[in-house]
Design a protein around this motif. Sequence first.
Motif, PDB file in Angstrom:
ATOM      1  N   UNK A  46       0.693  -1.084  -0.245  1.00  0.00           N
ATOM      2  CA  UNK A  46       0.008   0.134   0.193  1.00  0.00           C
ATOM      3  C   UNK A  46       0.638   1.212   0.030  1.00  0.00           C
ATOM      4  N   UNK A  47       0.382   2.208  -0.363  1.00  0.00           N
ATOM      5  CA  UNK A  47       1.051   3.669  -0.245  1.00  0.00           C
ATOM      6  C   UNK A  47       0.316   4.482   0.998  1.00  0.00           C
ATOM      7  N   UNK A  48       1.192   5.292   1.514  1.00  0.00           N
ATOM      8  CA  UNK A  48       0.742   6.184   2.495  1.00  0.00           C
ATOM      9  C   UNK A  48      -0.342   6.979   2.036  1.00  0.00           C
ATOM     10  N   UNK A  49      -1.342   7.211   2.572  1.00  0.00           N
ATOM     11  CA  UNK A  49      -2.391   8.187   2.057  1.00  0.00           C
ATOM     12  C   UNK A  49      -1.887   9.684   2.361  1.00  0.00           C
ATOM     13  N   UNK A  50      -2.100  10.605   1.427  1.00  0.00           N
ATOM     14  CA  UNK A  50      -1.754  11.908   1.687  1.00  0.00           C
ATOM     15  C   UNK A  50      -2.740  12.613   2.898  1.00  0.00           C
ATOM     16  N   UNK A  51      -3.716  12.103   3.368  1.00  0.00           N
ATOM     17  CA  UNK A  51      -4.687  12.361   4.760  1.00  0.00           C
ATOM     18  C   UNK A  51      -3.563  12.263   5.662  1.00  0.00           C
ATOM     19  N   UNK A  52      -3.237  10.950   5.892  1.00  0.00           N
ATOM     20  CA  UNK A  52      -2.088  10.571   6.845  1.00  0.00           C
ATOM     21  C   UNK A  52      -0.820  11.357   6.903  1.00  0.00           C
ATOM     22  N   UNK A  53      -0.494  11.628   5.481  1.00  0.00           N
ATOM     23  CA  UNK A  53       0.835  12.715   5.671  1.00  0.00           C
ATOM     24  C   UNK A  53       0.468  13.923   6.270  1.00  0.00           C
ATOM     25  N   UNK A  54      -0.658  14.399   5.822  1.00  0.00           N
ATOM     26  CA  UNK A  54      -0.797  15.841   6.255  1.00  0.00           C
ATOM     27  C   UNK A  54      -1.138  15.861   7.911  1.00  0.00           C
ATOM     28  N   UNK A  55      -1.504  14.800   8.580  1.00  0.00           N
ATOM     29  CA  UNK A  55      -1.766  14.783   9.932  1.00  0.00           C
ATOM     30  C   UNK A  55      -0.238  14.878  10.683  1.00  0.00           C
ATOM     31  N   UNK A  56       0.530  14.516   9.769  1.00  0.00           N
ATOM     32  CA  UNK A  56       1.961  14.381  10.502  1.00  0.00           C
ATOM     33  C   UNK A  56       2.513  15.785  10.260  1.00  0.00           C
ATOM     34  N   UNK A  57       2.054  16.536   9.552  1.00  0.00           N
ATOM     35  CA  UNK A  57       2.678  18.072   9.247  1.00  0.00           C
ATOM     36  C   UNK A  57       3.105  18.879  10.552  1.00  0.00           C
ATOM     37  N   UNK A  58       2.088  18.808  11.379  1.00  0.00           N
ATOM     38  CA  UNK A  58       2.423  19.850  12.619  1.00  0.00           C
ATOM     39  C   UNK A  58       3.435  19.305  13.253  1.00  0.00           C
ATOM     40  N   UNK A  59       3.969  17.965  13.114  1.00  0.00           N
ATOM     41  CA  UNK A  59       5.026  17.417  14.201  1.00  0.00           C
ATOM     42  C   UNK A  59       6.594  17.682  13.402  1.00  0.00           C
ATOM     43  N   UNK A  60       6.313  18.133  11.938  1.00  0.00           N
ATOM     44  CA  UNK A  60       7.649  18.220  11.229  1.00  0.00           C
ATOM     45  C   UNK A  60       8.491  19.412  11.574  1.00  0.00           C
ATOM     46  N   UNK A  61       7.895  20.283  12.466  1.00  0.00           N
ATOM     47  CA  UNK A  61       8.507  21.460  12.963  1.00  0.00           C
ATOM     48  C   UNK A  61       9.688  20.999  14.094  1.00  0.00           C
ATOM     49  N   UNK A  62       9.449  19.929  14.403  1.00  0.00           N
ATOM     50  CA  UNK A  62      10.790  19.201  15.518  1.00  0.00           C
ATOM     51  C   UNK A  62      11.718  18.720  14.865  1.00  0.00           C
ATOM     52  N   UNK A  63      11.695  18.402  13.365  1.00  0.00           N
ATOM     53  CA  UNK A  63      12.644  17.671  12.817  1.00  0.00           C
ATOM     54  C   UNK A  63      13.287  18.503  11.881  1.00  0.00           C
ATOM     55  N   UNK A  64      14.751  18.385  11.615  1.00  0.00           N
ATOM     56  CA  UNK A  64      15.532  18.688  10.644  1.00  0.00           C
ATOM     57  C   UNK A  64      15.161  18.262   9.319  1.00  0.00           C
ATOM     58  N   UNK A  65      14.936  17.007   9.042  1.00  0.00           N
ATOM     59  CA  UNK A  65      14.754  16.054   7.744  1.00  0.00           C
ATOM     60  C   UNK A  65      13.660  15.296   7.772  1.00  0.00           C
ATOM     61  N   UNK A  66      13.167  15.121   6.601  1.00  0.00           N
ATOM     62  CA  UNK A  66      12.160  14.003   6.487  1.00  0.00           C
ATOM     63  C   UNK A  66      12.666  13.147   5.464  1.00  0.00           C
ATOM     64  N   UNK A  67      12.867  11.959   6.011  1.00  0.00           N
ATOM     65  CA  UNK A  67      13.023  10.618   5.123  1.00  0.00           C
ATOM     66  C   UNK A  67      11.839   9.928   4.652  1.00  0.00           C
TER      67      UNK A  67
END
Length: 364
Positions: A46-67
């Motif tokens: 399966x692919x990660x749904x964009x809806x799930x990815x968008x729910x992660x966006x608020x947490x990205x401010x805590x990380x230097x990098x997205x792998x």
Amino acid sequence: MFGIYSRLRRMLHKPRPYRSIVIESTDRCNLLCVTCPRLSYDYKPRDLAMEAFMKLVPALKNYDNVDLTGWGEPLLHKQLFEMIRISKEQGCTAGFITNATLLDDKRGRKLLEAQVNWMFVSIDGADPGTFSGIRIGGDLGKVVNNVRHFVKLREEYKTPTYHGPFLSTTFTMNRANFAEVPAFVELASDIGFDQIHIKNQDVVSKPDDVEQILFTFSDDQPSIPYDELEAKFNEARLVAEERGARLLLPTFEYGFTNTCVPMQQGGVYVAATGDISPCVNLGHPTPRMIPDGSYIKNSGLVFGNIHKDSFETIWNTSTWTTFRDEFGRGVVPSACEGCQLLRKSEFHLVEGNAKTATLREVAV
């Protein structure tokens, strides 16, 4: 892979709490590599749904990098480029590991337009026959041509503020391909990679893996040809020095450590299912071989699912908090027993014209 960008950020901006979050864009793959742990258990691609990815966006401010890598081929996800753009909008660098079989002109341009920061290309052979015997369904010639073209595109898309992605290649050694390490260094430097990373296999999930790995694991594995390895590494160093290539070689130390690189970098892995775990090896129901001869049928450890709860809620669960605290105290959690990411076989750099490492044998 993203250390250069992470260090630059920390020099120019206020450091973020963690280095990297790993978000598996897809667990689908167009190859069937013999070393892949996906062959060890049944799963629904399966692919990660964009809806799930968008729910992660608020947490990205805590990380230097997205792998955006997992156990699939990221270029199969049609919205990979959008994930890269969104990650960068959050002030992160972004990249992924690929087999490059799908890295055609169209995808290459879309990646550069999204200003991807780094890419690792997995190539496990310098000979087409060896390559196709390990990466079932792959074509070495096609991969080489794709990457050569992308290197040229990178020059085309350079701007005063964007120099294109840092390009590295990863060669995972086993008994079938280690003799090709010097030839691979020559090939990779000719293609134009910024870095050449020769590594040990870090997942041992089936008996065939024990037969193929080149580090001490158990008493019943075939003997390791250390003399041949040392000779091939010496040849590879000479090639790297002649070409000014940045080369990383693994050590072959015995035993385990309580230092976990994924935990040091942030300790977050979001699977394509939405399940959240500390790392890729715990993010799937993967079997795990243990050196004492025992066998763990399912080594997965999941703290929650982004489809059901927010990232913050999952991060603060008592089970995940306890897991992090144990590592913080230097205690390896029971779920990590036998994990190859805790082996003392990480690469080590030494200074010189070419940056290489030394093969070492260290007593337990």
